[in-house]
Design an enzyme around this catalytic site. Structure first.
Site, PDB file in Angstrom:
ATOM      1  N   HIS A 453      22.484 -16.100   1.272  1.00 31.90           N
ATOM      2  CA  HIS A 453      21.380 -15.901   0.561  1.00 31.90           C
ATOM      3  C   HIS A 453      20.649 -17.371  -0.083  1.00 31.90           C
ATOM      4  O   HIS A 453      19.543 -17.228   0.205  1.00 31.90           O
ATOM      5  CB  HIS A 453      21.525 -14.879  -0.678  1.00 31.90           C
ATOM      6  CG  HIS A 453      21.761 -13.676  -0.268  1.00 31.90           C
ATOM      7  ND1 HIS A 453      22.593 -12.631  -0.972  1.00 31.90           N
ATOM      8  CD2 HIS A 453      21.512 -12.835   0.719  1.00 31.90           C
ATOM      9  CE1 HIS A 453      22.721 -11.489  -0.553  1.00 31.90           C
ATOM     10  NE2 HIS A 453      21.816 -11.626   0.438  1.00 31.90           N
ATOM     11  N   ARG A 560      -4.903  -5.670  -4.475  1.00 33.96           N
ATOM     12  CA  ARG A 560      -4.086  -4.501  -4.883  1.00 33.96           C
ATOM     13  C   ARG A 560      -4.093  -4.380  -6.484  1.00 33.96           C
ATOM     14  O   ARG A 560      -3.338  -4.966  -7.164  1.00 33.96           O
ATOM     15  CB  ARG A 560      -2.688  -4.488  -4.419  1.00 33.96           C
ATOM     16  CG  ARG A 560      -2.811  -4.728  -2.821  1.00 33.96           C
ATOM     17  CD  ARG A 560      -0.999  -4.804  -2.209  1.00 33.96           C
ATOM     18  NE  ARG A 560      -1.364  -5.049  -0.954  1.00 33.96           N
ATOM     19  CZ  ARG A 560      -1.073  -6.288  -0.226  1.00 33.96           C
ATOM     20  NH1 ARG A 560      -0.852  -7.410  -1.132  1.00 33.96           N
ATOM     21  NH2 ARG A 560      -0.986  -6.317   0.994  1.00 33.96           N
ATOM     22  N   ARG A 596      -9.610  -3.219  -4.831  1.00 26.61           N
ATOM     23  CA  ARG A 596      -9.328  -1.529  -4.435  1.00 26.61           C
ATOM     24  C   ARG A 596      -9.211  -0.935  -5.654  1.00 26.61           C
ATOM     25  O   ARG A 596      -8.188  -1.268  -6.282  1.00 26.61           O
ATOM     26  CB  ARG A 596      -7.997  -1.541  -3.369  1.00 26.61           C
ATOM     27  CG  ARG A 596      -7.802  -0.214  -2.874  1.00 26.61           C
ATOM     28  CD  ARG A 596      -6.739  -0.044  -1.761  1.00 26.61           C
ATOM     29  NE  ARG A 596      -5.459  -0.375  -2.369  1.00 26.61           N
ATOM     30  CZ  ARG A 596      -4.215  -0.611  -1.581  1.00 26.61           C
ATOM     31  NH1 ARG A 596      -4.443  -0.585  -0.204  1.00 26.61           N
ATOM     32  NH2 ARG A 596      -3.181  -1.048  -2.379  1.00 26.61           N
ATOM     33  N   GLU A 694      -8.359   5.142   6.369  1.00 24.31           N
ATOM     34  CA  GLU A 694      -6.735   5.357   6.453  1.00 24.31           C
ATOM     35  C   GLU A 694      -6.326   6.925   6.686  1.00 24.31           C
ATOM     36  O   GLU A 694      -5.021   6.926   6.831  1.00 24.31           O
ATOM     37  CB  GLU A 694      -6.015   4.643   5.512  1.00 24.31           C
ATOM     38  CG  GLU A 694      -6.425   5.112   4.018  1.00 24.31           C
ATOM     39  CD  GLU A 694      -5.942   4.405   2.828  1.00 24.31           C
ATOM     40  OE1 GLU A 694      -5.144   3.555   3.156  1.00 24.31           O
ATOM     41  OE2 GLU A 694      -6.653   4.511   1.781  1.00 24.31           O
ATOM     42  N   ASN A 717      -1.988   0.406   8.187  1.00 29.27           N
ATOM     43  CA  ASN A 717      -0.398   0.987   7.696  1.00 29.27           C
ATOM     44  C   ASN A 717      -0.521   2.291   7.591  1.00 29.27           C
ATOM     45  O   ASN A 717       0.253   3.150   7.935  1.00 29.27           O
ATOM     46  CB  ASN A 717       0.011   0.426   6.569  1.00 29.27           C
ATOM     47  CG  ASN A 717       0.122  -1.205   6.744  1.00 29.27           C
ATOM     48  OD1 ASN A 717       0.036  -1.707   7.682  1.00 29.27           O
ATOM     49  ND2 ASN A 717       0.385  -1.942   5.639  1.00 29.27           N
ATOM     50  N   ASP A 718      -1.316   2.863   6.746  1.00 29.69           N
ATOM     51  CA  ASP A 718      -1.312   4.450   6.355  1.00 29.69           C
ATOM     52  C   ASP A 718      -2.089   5.091   7.704  1.00 29.69           C
ATOM     53  O   ASP A 718      -1.610   6.134   8.027  1.00 29.69           O
ATOM     54  CB  ASP A 718      -2.103   4.677   5.191  1.00 29.69           C
ATOM     55  CG  ASP A 718      -1.538   4.665   4.083  1.00 29.69           C
ATOM     56  OD1 ASP A 718      -0.062   4.937   4.153  1.00 29.69           O
ATOM     57  OD2 ASP A 718      -1.781   4.347   2.728  1.00 29.69           O
ATOM     58  N   ARG A 728       6.034   5.682   7.787  1.00 35.80           N
ATOM     59  CA  ARG A 728       6.480   4.428   8.122  1.00 35.80           C
ATOM     60  C   ARG A 728       7.526   3.813   7.621  1.00 35.80           C
ATOM     61  O   ARG A 728       7.969   2.834   7.695  1.00 35.80           O
ATOM     62  CB  ARG A 728       5.186   3.459   7.757  1.00 35.80           C
ATOM     63  CG  ARG A 728       4.893   3.236   6.210  1.00 35.80           C
ATOM     64  CD  ARG A 728       3.404   2.924   6.135  1.00 35.80           C
ATOM     65  NE  ARG A 728       3.456   2.401   4.494  1.00 35.80           N
ATOM     66  CZ  ARG A 728       2.248   2.128   4.153  1.00 35.80           C
ATOM     67  NH1 ARG A 728       1.392   2.337   4.600  1.00 35.80           N
ATOM     68  NH2 ARG A 728       2.227   1.850   2.609  1.00 35.80           N
ATOM     69  N   CYS A 765      -7.762  -4.537   6.499  1.00 36.88           N
ATOM     70  CA  CYS A 765      -6.709  -5.123   5.853  1.00 36.88           C
ATOM     71  C   CYS A 765      -5.320  -4.719   5.889  1.00 36.88           C
ATOM     72  O   CYS A 765      -4.427  -4.971   4.918  1.00 36.88           O
ATOM     73  CB  CYS A 765      -7.308  -4.901   4.276  1.00 36.88           C
ATOM     74  SG  CYS A 765      -7.411  -3.244   3.750  1.00 36.88           S
TER      75      CYS A 765
END
Length: 817
Positions: A453, A560, A596, A694, A717-718, A728, A765
């Protein structure tokens, strides 16, 4: 539902417990905290008024269970109950269960809508589970726990052949533990006739489960069938990992950034390259010394256990803070290192072994050191190189607790007075995380591992590093000037004049390339035939703005706003939100800021906003649907955005999860109401309002939506998971969650065509926006703006500069959707 209140001297500790509880129950528990006091200099303490408010916050007819840490927490809670109305006070029960384990067990029971007596019994059962280990485990450092003596008919089982490349290591092991810990059953894993407690991370690790091994899960008790079902679910998802390809920095089969060991080189010591770079500077030696066991007499079992509990609590607070700091600076993936340390620290078998030694009249320091030393030795003897390197993690938590036990909680810190090359036998993750990259020129270790790590953190921090450099500690004196070659894995002590010049030249080339990339990133992204495209950044807060601008971002394409709502016990007020939006807009210096609106639900629960339980939350009340269902929640945010936009015209608003034109019209109507209440008329204070594309319905309704929206932004993504009907987050269907699928490309094409027809810009995005292999295709399709993580921006800009946009558009035939 029974409410749960956590009373702690430390607000951070309380918030960490709530975070764990929320993950365990998927946000289904009604929980509040009363942590710390309002004193910036000395924030540790408890406040009766806060306790009273927390009880009132979660109270209903089911009652409230209160868990407390030490000392005044109990007194403050008792005072708070006296202040409550009798009808409320009569439903409150105090619980002496350990605050972390008790909260986890109580939350699971409460989320299942069980009565308060059972919820309290479950919390107390968390302590009883540890106590059951005391005296029943003949070998305090045993690898496995014997299977319970029950009839075969009462035991359920299932088998699985492990396909994870690294076997069952820390991450999949942690997923098994956190899942099984919530189930009321005795659960064990077996490998090659050796069994271990499936609720113990270290017990699972000691089984040394490798890729290709067959493991068997045994479960008995009330929820044995649930244990088996949950294990099958986890196994089918390969315990949260993809088995197709391991692109993580922990891949031990290949790592392009790590050079192979070198043969002996005159004037240098050879090692392994971990992080590239060439630097020269004076040496500072560091040794992570384990404190010596103090010479003192055993007091009593109660006192020694209290010492241990207090030390573990303080280290847990430190780990919570390290995880939070690391997530902000290096990202969530690296913060998971310290969350794994929290699991190790809370391991039931580890603590049972320590308490057993204390029960044999051993002082807490000696008991802790003996147990963790034995555990580290067990890791060191495992077959897997990756698992052997987890020895450092055991040593890390061992040393941190020992420092607390010995009254030296701040000891062992690395403090440099000038930029230096750090030499050590090894660095523990907690050591590495607190390094200052401005002061640490390079790291050179005589030990270490490429999947340790510490190595991962060094790479993430961009500090040139080499490991396994033989005899470096013995042959290099403190203050000696050396050159570290992080490309070749060499530590130069006495290079010839020609070699030093070569190293200096290579260093300058390396620095020039880095500077050139940084300077180029500030230049616009213009194609070879003169078309400019905006490349912007996705950010999660004000602290991300500087890195985004340094990387060449031409604004923020996605802010976000969930960061203000998540991991907090209370919703942010309108004023708090306004201040954040205003400060970010100001920090951007006029560059665009796309805010957003709140996008929660599904996989994004909120501590401060309990949500109804849904069979399929991804298809339920999330995004704009949730906001439109709660005017107060949404209006606070809309008003904050409008107020900030009235001062900074670079702000625009983006609405997620829009499917229907009527939803967007409802949002715009609510904005109009907010404008009237704020006296901010649209003609004087305009605000562009766009939407995320989306969900498939938005694609099919794109022509009509484009007449209502000022801009589109495609969230790939969505969009990908909804178009392909594939979660996902589920590795079992990973091959479907691919934005290169023709169906997804067609959805993007339809969206761009609708945007072009209505003459509105179409941005992107999602993850696809940062993939420079897809950049030319996206520009061909009609995407006009790309917004990605800051680290991806220089490469994106460079890619755009190599594209001939006009030629690409002419030669590209859009396939019919």
């Amino acid at each position: 539902m029974v409410g749960i209140v956590i009373v702690s001297h430390s607000r951070r500790l309380a918030e960490g417990i709530v975070e764990l509880v929320t993950q365990m129950t998927q946000g289904k528990c009604n929980i509040a905290i009363a942590g710390g006091i309002d004193d910036e200099q000395y924030p540790i303490g408890t406040d009766s008024i806060r306790v009273m408010s927390a009880i009132e916050e979660v109270h209903d007819e089911s009652g409230v269970l209160v868990l407390m840490d030490l000392g005044s927490a109990l007194l403050s809670t008792e005072v708070a109950i006296e202040l409550l109305p009798p009808e409320v006070a009569g439903t409150v029960q105090l619980c002496s269960a350990p605050i972390v384990e008790g909260a986890m067990a109580a939350a699971v029971a409460a989320a299942a809508n069980l009565p308060i007596d059972i919820v309290k019994a479950e919390a107390m059962g968390a302590l009883a589970g540890k106590q059951s280990h005391l005296g029943e485990e003949p070998d305090p450092v045993s690898v496995a726990t014997p299977v319970p003596a029950v009839d075969d008919a009462e035991v359920l089982s299932t088998t699985w052949v492990v396909q994870n490349p690294h076997g069952i290591h820390a991450r999949p092991g942690a997923l098994i533990v956190t899942t099984m810990a919530a189930i009321d059953a005795t659960i064990e894993l077996e490998r090659q006739s050796e069994r271990a407690n499936a609720k113990s991370l270290n017990a699972i690790a000691k089984l040394n489960v490798q890729c290709g091994d067959e493991i068997c899960l045994y479960a008995s008790g009330v929820e044995a069938d649930l244990a088996v079902a949950e294990f099958i679910r986890l196994a089918n998802s390969h315990f949260g990992e993809s088995i197709e390809h391991d692109a993580s920095p922990m891949n031990e089969t290949s790592s392009p950034s790590i050079a192979p060991p070198q043969d002996k080189v005159e004037g240098a010591l050879s090692g392994l390259a971990v992080c590239a770079g060439i630097v020269t500077g004076p040496v500072v030696h560091f040794d992570a010394v384990m404190p010596a066991v103090p010479e003192r007499s055993f007091e009593s079992t109660k006192v020694e256990n209290a010492r241990l509990d207090n030390a573990i609590q303080k280290v847990t607070e430190q780990l919570v803070q390290q995880a939070s700091d690391t997530e902000l600076t290096l990202g969530k993936e690296h913060a998971e290192i310290f969350k794994a340390h929290m699991l190790m620290l809370d391991d039931p078998e580890l603590l049972a072994d320590v308490r057993l030694r204390i029960g044999q009249h051993m002082i807490a320091e000696q008991a802790w050191l003996d147990t963790t030393t034995a555990m580290a030795e067990q890791y060191r003897s495992l077959e897997s190189a990756y698992m052997r390197e987890r020895e450092a993690d055991v040593k890390d938590i061992a040393r941190q607790v020992m420092l607390q036990l010995c009254g030296n909680g701040q000891g062992g810190r690395i403090e440099l007075t000038q930029p230096s090359v750090l030499l050590a036998k090894d660095l523990l993750p907690s050591d590495t995380a607190q390094l200052d990259p401005e002061k640490v020129l390079a790291i050179c270790l005589s030990g270490g591992g490429k999947t340790s790590h510490s190595s991962i953190l060094a790479r993430a921090m961009g500090i040139p590093a080499i490991i396994r450099v033989e005899n470096c500690l013995e042959l290099v004196e403190p203050g000696q000037v050396v050159t570290v070659d992080g490309f070749s894995g060499l530590l130069w002590l006495t290079p010839t004049e020609d070699k030093q010049q070569e190293l200096d030249d290579r260093r300058q080339t390396w620095l020039d390339q880095a500077n050139h990339q940084l300077l180029a990133a500030q230049e616009p992204a213009i194609t070879t035939d003169g078309h400019r495209f905006n490349i912007m950044a996705n950010i999660g807060g004000l602290e991300d703005v500087s890195a985004a601008l340094d990387a060449g971002a031409e604004g923020v394409g996605l802010l976000r706003t969930e960061f203000m709502f998540q991991s907090h016990a209370e919703l942010p007020s309108e004023d708090e939100q306004y201040t954040v939006y205003r400060d970010i807009a100001a920090a951007l210096g006029g560059l665009p800021l796309t805010i957003r609106s709140l996008d929660v639900g599904g996989d994004k629960p909120l501590l401060s906003y309990p949500m109804i339980e849904e069979d399929n939350p991804f298809l339920g009340l999330r995004g704009v649907r949730l906001c439109l269902a709660d005017d107060k929640l949404f209006k606070d945010q809309l008003k904050a955005v409008l107020r900030a936009a009235a001062e900074y015209t670079n702000i625009q608003l983006m609405i997620p999860m829009i499917a229907l034109p009527s939803e967007l019209r409802a949002v715009k109507a609510l904005i109009s109401i907010c404008r009237e209440e704020l006296d901010l008329p649209e003609e004087e204070y305009p605000l562009a309002v766009g939407i995320m594309i989306e969900v498939p319905a938005a694609v099919f309704n794109a022509d009509e939506l484009a007449l209502e929206a000022d801009f589109f932004s495609i969230g790939t993504n969505d969009l990908t998971q909804y178009v392909m009907a594939a979660d996902r987050g589920n590795p079992a269907v990973a091959e479907l969650v691919d934005y290169k699928q023709p169906a997804v490309i067609n959805a993007i094409t339809m969206t761009c065509n609708a945007g072009k027809k209505a003459n509105i810009p179409v941005g992107m995005c999602g993850e696809m926006a940062g993939d420079n292999e897809m950049t030319e295709l996206l520009l061909r399709l009609g995407v006009t703006k790309l917004s990605a993580s800051a680290s991806m921006i220089p490469a994106l800009k460079a890619k755009v500069r190599r594209i001939n946009y006009h030629e690409s558009r002419e030669n590209f035939q859009v396939q019919p959707a």
